[in-house]
Design a protein around this motif. Sequence first.
Motif, mmCIF file in Angstrom:
data_model
loop_
_atom_site.group_PDB
_atom_site.id
_atom_site.type_symbol
_atom_site.label_atom_id
_atom_site.label_comp_id
_atom_site.label_asym_id
_atom_site.label_seq_id
_atom_site.Cartn_x
_atom_site.Cartn_y
_atom_site.Cartn_z
ATOM 1 N N GLN A 34 -7.136 -25.800 -72.320
ATOM 2 C CA GLN A 34 -6.227 -24.651 -72.235
ATOM 3 C C GLN A 34 -6.550 -23.465 -73.191
ATOM 4 O OE1 GLN A 34 -2.279 -26.385 -73.035
ATOM 5 N NE2 GLN A 34 -1.888 -26.742 -70.948
ATOM 6 N N ALA A 35 -7.124 -24.005 -74.351
ATOM 7 C CA ALA A 35 -7.731 -22.998 -75.305
ATOM 8 C C ALA A 35 -8.785 -22.124 -74.744
ATOM 9 C CB ALA A 35 -7.924 -23.771 -76.628
ATOM 10 N N LEU A 36 -9.709 -22.919 -74.089
ATOM 11 C CA LEU A 36 -10.851 -22.199 -73.280
ATOM 12 C C LEU A 36 -10.494 -21.350 -72.239
ATOM 13 C CD1 LEU A 36 -13.404 -25.144 -73.780
ATOM 14 C CD2 LEU A 36 -13.572 -22.937 -74.924
ATOM 15 N N ALA A 57 -4.363 -26.366 -61.821
ATOM 16 C CA ALA A 57 -3.144 -27.224 -61.624
ATOM 17 C C ALA A 57 -3.348 -28.505 -61.584
ATOM 18 C CB ALA A 57 -2.010 -26.709 -60.881
ATOM 19 N N GLU A 58 -4.456 -28.911 -60.870
ATOM 20 C CA GLU A 58 -4.967 -30.257 -60.381
ATOM 21 C C GLU A 58 -5.329 -30.975 -61.485
ATOM 22 O OE1 GLU A 58 -8.332 -27.693 -58.504
ATOM 23 O OE2 GLU A 58 -6.065 -27.677 -58.865
ATOM 24 N N TRP A 59 -5.997 -30.460 -62.583
ATOM 25 C CA TRP A 59 -6.300 -31.207 -63.836
ATOM 26 C C TRP A 59 -5.518 -31.908 -64.470
ATOM 27 C CZ3 TRP A 59 -10.429 -27.409 -66.726
ATOM 28 C CH2 TRP A 59 -11.298 -27.092 -65.778
ATOM 29 N N SER A 60 -4.170 -31.519 -64.097
ATOM 30 C CA SER A 60 -2.879 -32.193 -64.678
ATOM 31 C C SER A 60 -2.932 -33.545 -64.149
ATOM 32 C CB SER A 60 -1.640 -31.579 -64.676
ATOM 33 O OG SER A 60 -1.270 -31.436 -63.289
ATOM 34 N N GLU A 61 -3.395 -33.975 -62.957
ATOM 35 C CA GLU A 61 -3.389 -35.279 -62.405
ATOM 36 C C GLU A 61 -4.319 -36.205 -63.226
ATOM 37 O OE1 GLU A 61 -4.471 -35.350 -58.184
ATOM 38 O OE2 GLU A 61 -3.769 -33.266 -58.180
ATOM 39 N N ILE A 62 -5.298 -35.758 -63.679
ATOM 40 C CA ILE A 62 -6.268 -36.466 -64.514
ATOM 41 C C ILE A 62 -5.424 -36.706 -65.915
ATOM 42 C CG2 ILE A 62 -8.486 -36.800 -65.656
ATOM 43 C CD1 ILE A 62 -9.471 -35.233 -63.183
ATOM 44 N N ALA A 63 -4.878 -35.438 -66.527
ATOM 45 C CA ALA A 63 -4.407 -35.953 -67.637
ATOM 46 C C ALA A 63 -3.038 -36.724 -67.660
ATOM 47 C CB ALA A 63 -3.854 -34.382 -68.132
ATOM 48 N N ASP A 94 5.946 -33.079 -69.625
ATOM 49 C CA ASP A 94 5.580 -31.845 -68.881
ATOM 50 C C ASP A 94 4.109 -32.026 -68.443
ATOM 51 O OD1 ASP A 94 5.614 -28.973 -68.152
ATOM 52 O OD2 ASP A 94 3.715 -28.946 -69.318
ATOM 53 N N ILE A 95 3.285 -32.807 -69.019
ATOM 54 C CA ILE A 95 1.834 -33.210 -68.459
ATOM 55 C C ILE A 95 2.073 -34.141 -67.047
ATOM 56 C CG2 ILE A 95 -0.316 -34.389 -68.870
ATOM 57 C CD1 ILE A 95 -0.052 -33.091 -71.672
ATOM 58 N N VAL A 96 2.824 -35.089 -67.365
ATOM 59 C CA VAL A 96 2.822 -36.041 -66.322
ATOM 60 C C VAL A 96 3.700 -35.553 -65.171
ATOM 61 C CG1 VAL A 96 3.790 -38.321 -65.708
ATOM 62 C CG2 VAL A 96 2.680 -37.991 -68.083
ATOM 63 N N ARG A 97 4.830 -34.889 -65.554
ATOM 64 C CA ARG A 97 5.690 -34.276 -64.321
ATOM 65 C C ARG A 97 4.840 -33.493 -63.529
ATOM 66 N NH1 ARG A 97 9.366 -32.132 -67.462
ATOM 67 N NH2 ARG A 97 10.855 -33.758 -67.042
ATOM 68 N N SER A 98 4.012 -32.533 -64.185
ATOM 69 C CA SER A 98 2.874 -31.481 -63.408
ATOM 70 C C SER A 98 2.070 -32.468 -62.673
ATOM 71 C CB SER A 98 2.377 -30.553 -64.326
ATOM 72 O OG SER A 98 3.419 -29.911 -64.910
ATOM 73 N N GLY A 99 1.342 -33.685 -63.285
ATOM 74 C CA GLY A 99 0.337 -34.351 -62.687
ATOM 75 C C GLY A 99 0.822 -35.076 -61.380
ATOM 76 N N LEU A 100 2.009 -35.544 -61.475
ATOM 77 C CA LEU A 100 2.516 -36.282 -60.338
ATOM 78 C C LEU A 100 2.979 -35.367 -59.331
ATOM 79 C CD1 LEU A 100 4.799 -38.531 -62.425
ATOM 80 C CD2 LEU A 100 2.961 -39.386 -61.046
ATOM 81 N N ARG A 101 3.487 -34.152 -59.606
ATOM 82 C CA ARG A 101 3.701 -33.177 -58.437
ATOM 83 C C ARG A 101 2.437 -32.734 -57.733
ATOM 84 N NH1 ARG A 101 5.189 -29.116 -61.784
ATOM 85 N NH2 ARG A 101 7.256 -30.358 -62.148
#
Length: 801
Positions: free
Chosen positions: A208-210, A217-223, A240-247
């Motif tokens: 996110q910093a870079l 958005a799909e990187w949240s799946e791996i997170a 937030d990370i897991v909710r976005s990742g699952l979605r």
Amino acid sequence: MLHSKTKWHSPAADSDTVRELARSLSISPLLSSLLVNRGMETPEAALLFMEGGAEEQHDPFLLQGMAEAVPRIRKALEEQEHILVYGDYDADGVSSTALMIHLLRHLGASFDIYIPHRSNEGYGLHNHALDWALQQGVSLIITVDTGISAYHQVAYANQLRMDVIVTDHHEPPELLPDAYALINPKLPGCPYPFKGLAGVGVAYKLAQALLGSDVPAEWSEIAAIGTVADLMPLLGENRDIVRSGLRSMRSSRFPGIRALLDVSGVALGTVSAVNIAFGMAPRINASGRLDHAGRAVALLTTESDDEAGILAGELDLLNKERQLVVERIVTEATAKLELQITETGVPDIIVLADYDWNVGVVGIVASKLLDRYYRPVVILDIHPETGMCKGSARSIPGLDIYEALHSCSDLMEHFGGHPAAAGMSLHKDKVDAFAAALNQYAAGVLTEDHLVPVSPADAEVLLSELSLTAAAELDRLAPFGMSNPQPRFIVRGVTVKETRTMGQESKHLKLVLQSGSSRIEAVAFGKGSLAGVLPAGTVVDVLAELSVNEWNGSRKPQLMLQDLAVTSMQLFDLRGATDAERQALKLKELLMPAGGSPSHAAAVFRDGRVAPQSELIGMSLWVYDKETGITPAGHPPSGLQLENEQVSLLCLMDVPETPEQLDALLRAFPSPDNIALLHTVRDSRERLQMPTREHFKALYQGLAQIAPAPVPEQEVLRRLSRQSSLSVRMLGMMLDVFEELEFIERNKGTVALRNQPAARSLTASRQYARLGQAAEMERYFLEGSLAELQDWLQNLRLGAS
């Protein structure tokens, strides 16, 4: 009575707060109470928890070290430096490495990855890996999920003129590495407001910093995978990370994630955090445990469906192999520990070491032993050539295992971890001193209360409250995981209507429970052995999670049982069992309280004339005695105080011969938790009968013919038995009545009818009443239904007390 395996604790939420929150949000009192108990007492906090929002996310540049790391990475990209991503072999490390691969691909960087081999190299940064990196032309190393303790290794990298950016989330040591940048929310003085990020969470913040808002958005799946797999708290930003990742995962574009879900038997459209924890994570971890974690990294980064299918299948096979290895080591470790317990008792911290205990699975073994003995556990694998041990620790809430290890750090080559789990390495010659030091530390920390497992529950409810509507509402609290567990409920006084087992070898239990007009199915995995002690009609208390069972388009509520208890005395009908001793031991294992508390006993009762076929381990043996009623066989059970002893199980291997023996048993053990009927069933001709006047009239006439003068009593009994339907035993007790009434005379083994005895009523004989009582007792024990026998024994127990 069936004891629960843990103590259940349900906090009471403030009723006014619950009522106001339910009114404000138009939710049920049940959901409102769960929110309040989890700290969400205001409508704003509750909505943020259930629905998420920007407030859960934080500026990545609040992480100490981020402001230094980002320009250094941009410089490396501009000058086409070769970058090394240095990861770890667990699911968090794999996810972190995979995320960095996606990031560096996206940025067009030149890079390599390095993950140490768990058993050959072990955790952390290694100098030989740095030498290899130098040969590859690496000038910048980015560690993920590791490095915060690599003081000497980072110093070595600096000597080699390679810059190191450490991204990690483990507990920082006192001596920090002199890295170009250290990024860890747990660093002293780090202003980042959320300290619970996983290693992959820190890597995600670096992305996110870079990239700013351009992070795919799909990187949240791996997170999400790494966050759940590493048991991070599903609160705040992690939600937030897991909710976005699952979605995103429910329509994932990653071939590897789709394939991994497929081999895990998880439907893509319904994937949850629980599926990650119990389906995906074990297969990812299996790669690093039994092979090399690079295979799992390849799965999460491949763009080929075919390659993903092959790799997912390989991880699935590795996971099956891992399960077999774990089972073997658990068996070996348990045998080693039981020998130690026999000699010195259960230690406060269990430390076990041996050869050929695969270092990749020792953490799982430690968890399984912790579940069984409820003590912190350290399991170590000894290298056969070097003698070095590598191991893992798992702990209970009352003891911070990282602090315990820190207290004896001088005995280890390396250690690191969290309050609940840690890893370490040391030489086998120091294992005994290591165990002693840990137990010395534990002695000053642990109390008896710490060693009693507690299962937190969210509420005590009625069965009727656990409906489909309630299940849908509870889903608003998801994702579930650490610090936000699936809600658990205590339901008391429900009746078992049906009991059966499921699965291979009948490992699992399925019950139908009813209370009033409400009926619900309940499943308990791994508890199939309890089917025999939960017959229909049993009243139970349960600790359970509410789920939805979907089958062929039908949806209905279902309970997932976590624990259960029967609070009243149970009577188990195993009369005539051919394997009575095995059944007794099985019942003892099932019914005794967790941990086998010495204040709960199991006792076996036998006819003193019958030699036991085998030793009933852990059970005191008693025999029926003509003089005292019952007496301990051999030496009295150690420390037995009858007036204080809580007897969990009485096993009647033989029926008492006399009412006095049964009375003595009930006086000695007035309040047993359970009674098991394991006696043989006598042939009907050998049983006692309720004595009648006709029986005694026939006996008198028989004696007049056979014994007008003294005749050996055994001969008289045999002849009378042949002439009637009565057993020798029955006739002998009838002679006792005649003797008391002075109708006969016994002398040196002979019996003779007295000449013209005085007329006396049978009811005047104590032996007559005793014979009636014995016949009644035998009828209940041999012929009575379970309900009849239970009521009769209950009445006798009240009389005996």
